[in-house]
Enzyme design. Sequence first.
Site, short mmCIF file in Angstrom:
data_model
loop_
_atom_site.label_atom_id
_atom_site.label_comp_id
_atom_site.label_asym_id
_atom_site.label_seq_id
_atom_site.Cartn_x
_atom_site.Cartn_y
_atom_site.Cartn_z
N ARG A 15 -9.42 6.91 16.02
CA ARG A 15 -8.99 6.29 14.76
C ARG A 15 -7.52 5.89 14.85
O ARG A 15 -7.19 4.72 14.98
CB ARG A 15 -9.25 7.27 13.59
CG ARG A 15 -9.15 6.65 12.22
CD ARG A 15 -7.75 6.49 11.69
NE ARG A 15 -6.99 7.74 11.61
CZ ARG A 15 -5.69 7.79 11.33
NH1 ARG A 15 -5.01 6.69 11.11
NH2 ARG A 15 -5.06 8.94 11.32
N ASP A 16 -6.61 6.87 14.83
CA ASP A 16 -5.18 6.53 14.83
C ASP A 16 -4.81 5.84 16.14
O ASP A 16 -3.97 4.94 16.17
CB ASP A 16 -4.36 7.83 14.66
CG ASP A 16 -3.03 7.61 13.97
OD1 ASP A 16 -2.64 6.44 13.80
OD2 ASP A 16 -2.37 8.60 13.62
N HIS A 207 1.18 16.42 12.23
CA HIS A 207 0.68 15.15 12.80
C HIS A 207 1.92 14.39 13.27
O HIS A 207 2.63 13.77 12.47
CB HIS A 207 -0.07 14.41 11.68
CG HIS A 207 -0.58 13.05 12.02
ND1 HIS A 207 -1.93 12.77 12.15
CD2 HIS A 207 0.05 11.86 12.21
CE1 HIS A 207 -2.11 11.49 12.40
NE2 HIS A 207 -0.91 10.91 12.44
N HIS A 209 3.82 11.62 15.54
CA HIS A 209 3.89 10.47 16.44
C HIS A 209 5.10 10.70 17.35
O HIS A 209 6.05 11.38 16.98
CB HIS A 209 4.01 9.17 15.63
CG HIS A 209 2.70 8.79 14.98
ND1 HIS A 209 1.88 7.82 15.50
CD2 HIS A 209 2.05 9.29 13.91
CE1 HIS A 209 0.79 7.72 14.76
NE2 HIS A 209 0.86 8.60 13.76
N CYS A 240 0.81 2.98 13.85
CA CYS A 240 0.28 2.62 12.53
C CYS A 240 0.59 1.15 12.28
O CYS A 240 1.73 0.72 12.46
CB CYS A 240 0.92 3.49 11.45
SG CYS A 240 0.37 3.02 9.79
P1 HMG Z 1 -6.47 -3.88 -1.79
O1 HMG Z 1 -6.38 -5.27 -1.22
O2 HMG Z 1 -5.45 -3.48 -2.81
O3 HMG Z 1 -7.93 -3.54 -2.36
O4 HMG Z 1 -6.43 -2.87 -0.58
P2 HMG Z 1 -8.87 -4.19 -3.41
O5 HMG Z 1 -9.58 -3.07 -4.07
O6 HMG Z 1 -8.14 -5.20 -4.24
O7 HMG Z 1 -9.93 -4.95 -2.46
C1 HMG Z 1 -9.57 -6.07 -1.68
C2 HMG Z 1 -10.74 -6.40 -0.76
O8 HMG Z 1 -10.99 -5.33 0.14
C3 HMG Z 1 -12.06 -6.63 -1.50
O9 HMG Z 1 -12.80 -7.57 -0.71
C4 HMG Z 1 -12.73 -5.29 -1.41
O10 HMG Z 1 -14.12 -5.36 -1.52
C5 HMG Z 1 -12.31 -4.83 -0.02
P3 HMG Z 1 -12.83 -9.13 -1.08
O11 HMG Z 1 -13.34 -9.19 -2.49
O12 HMG Z 1 -11.39 -9.62 -0.95
O13 HMG Z 1 -13.74 -9.72 -0.03
N1 HMG Z 1 -12.29 -3.37 0.11
C6 HMG Z 1 -12.87 -2.70 1.11
N2 HMG Z 1 -13.60 -3.11 2.16
C7 HMG Z 1 -14.06 -2.15 3.00
N3 HMG Z 1 -13.82 -0.84 2.83
C8 HMG Z 1 -13.08 -0.40 1.80
C9 HMG Z 1 -12.58 -1.35 0.89
N4 HMG Z 1 -11.84 -1.26 -0.23
C10 HMG Z 1 -11.67 -2.50 -0.70
N5 HMG Z 1 -12.83 0.89 1.66
C11 HMG Z 1 -7.03 -0.78 0.43
C12 HMG Z 1 -6.45 -1.47 -0.79
C13 HMG Z 1 -6.75 0.69 0.27
C14 HMG Z 1 -8.52 -1.04 0.51
C15 HMG Z 1 -6.32 -1.36 1.69
O14 HMG Z 1 -4.95 -1.30 1.49
C16 HMG Z 1 -6.68 -0.61 2.95
O15 HMG Z 1 -7.83 -0.66 3.39
N6 HMG Z 1 -5.70 0.05 3.57
C17 HMG Z 1 -5.94 0.86 4.76
C18 HMG Z 1 -4.71 0.93 5.58
C19 HMG Z 1 -4.95 1.81 6.78
O16 HMG Z 1 -6.06 2.09 7.16
N7 HMG Z 1 -3.83 2.23 7.41
C20 HMG Z 1 -3.88 3.06 8.58
C21 HMG Z 1 -4.36 4.43 8.31
S1 HMG Z 1 -3.12 5.50 7.60
C22 HMG Z 1 -2.24 6.10 8.97
O17 HMG Z 1 -2.42 5.62 10.06
C23 HMG Z 1 -1.32 7.28 8.78
C24 HMG Z 1 -1.90 8.59 9.29
O18 HMG Z 1 -2.23 8.50 10.66
C25 HMG Z 1 -0.87 9.71 9.09
C26 HMG Z 1 0.51 9.34 9.62
O19 HMG Z 1 0.65 9.02 10.80
O20 HMG Z 1 1.43 9.39 8.81
C27 HMG Z 1 -3.17 8.97 8.52
MG MG Z 2 -0.82 8.70 12.28
#
Ligand code: HMG
Ligand code: MG
Length: 299
Positions: A15-16, A207, A209, A240
């Site tokens: 994933r990450d 966690h 990096h 990220c």
């Molecule tokens: P948004 O644009 O505000 O959401 O995104 P929305 O509700 O307005 O929806 C926009 C579109 O996305 C719509 O589709 C929804 O249906 C779709 P459209 O009508 O435009 O065709 N949608 C989805 N599709 C699939 N799965 C879903 C979903 N939700 C809405 N779950 C949202 C808000 C949270 C969805 C977006 O910002 C997002 O997906 N962000 C994810 C970012 C991410 O994954 N970042 C990396 C992981 S975090 C990380 O790495 C840190 C960590 O490792 C710890 C660390 O290192 O600190 C964990």
């Molecule tokens: Mg991370």
Amino acid sequence: MSLPTHVRIVEVGPRDGLQNEAQPISVADKVQLVDALTAAGLGYIEVGSFVSPKWVPQMAGSAEVFAQIQRKPGVVYGALAPNLRGFEDALAAGVKEVAVFAAASEAFSQRNINCSISESLERFVPIMDAARQHGVTVRGYVSCVLGCPYEGHVAPEQVARVARELYAMGCYEVSLGDTIGTGTAGATRKMFEVVSKDVPREKLAGHFHDTYGQAVANIYASLLEGISVFDSSIAGLGGCPYAKGASGNVATEDVVYLLNGLGIDTGIDLDTLMLAGQQICSVLGRPTGSRVAKARSAQ
Ligand code: HMG
Ligand code: MG
């Protein structure tokens, strides 16, 4: 505080590690990676994310990956879910554990999940309810616990506030993420000291990096603070997408080497783990980010 006798490693490589890869990686290659990690003895593998494919295209095939992996009994295969839609997709894919993710900095919360910290916490409440109903366990993440790419310094008290909320809403464990890898051993100890006033140490994970090369030192500092769960990424893959320049998590191989040297049990076989690392690095066409794997392969 004495060191733990056992450490649980949460392997976040699929994933990450892969989420930031620009080149398409096939479902078959992702499945092979997860299966190789299972073979190495990992007890927890974060397989993918049920997030918007517009935000993180690489994670789009997560349901297919879940459908094809060989699940070993007792091993947890987790996934990220940012909202109820993601939770429902995860549930449909047979996922038994999800992780919700919040940030300790407002700017990172906006860039990563397009909402404020408090909005994100509100968004998790229906996930927690649905998870309880379906017997799904929920892990929590807090990002930017030792610094933010947009805001700089992050106060440990702010980390504690968000961690406390995640724990109170039912996350069984809260993983504290140094997303940009700027943290030092001193800052790590201070941060755990403060957060553990609100969340018990045995419910916290680290966690790290490795952007500044401090992750192994920060893990050792965390061990001294009574933390015994660490996230890491095979071959040090990753970064990220919403933290420019952030490198991968600390390499799982390097963490296992550290813990082996301390006589701390992980249940992981380092040689088999290194094979998993070699395999995914050859898929990606890139050298390993693990110092241990590099040194061993040079021998
Ligand atoms: P948004 O644009 O505000 O959401 O995104 P929305 O509700 O307005 O929806 C926009 C579109 O996305 C719509 O589709 C929804 O249906 C779709 P459209 O009508 O435009 O065709 N949608 C989805 N599709 C699939 N799965 C879903 C979903 N939700 C809405 N779950 C949202 C808000 C949270 C969805 C977006 O910002 C997002 O997906 N962000 C994810 C970012 C991410 O994954 N970042 C990396 C992981 S975090 C990380 O790495 C840190 C960590 O490792 C710890 C660390 O290192 O600190 C964990
Ligand atoms: Mg991370």
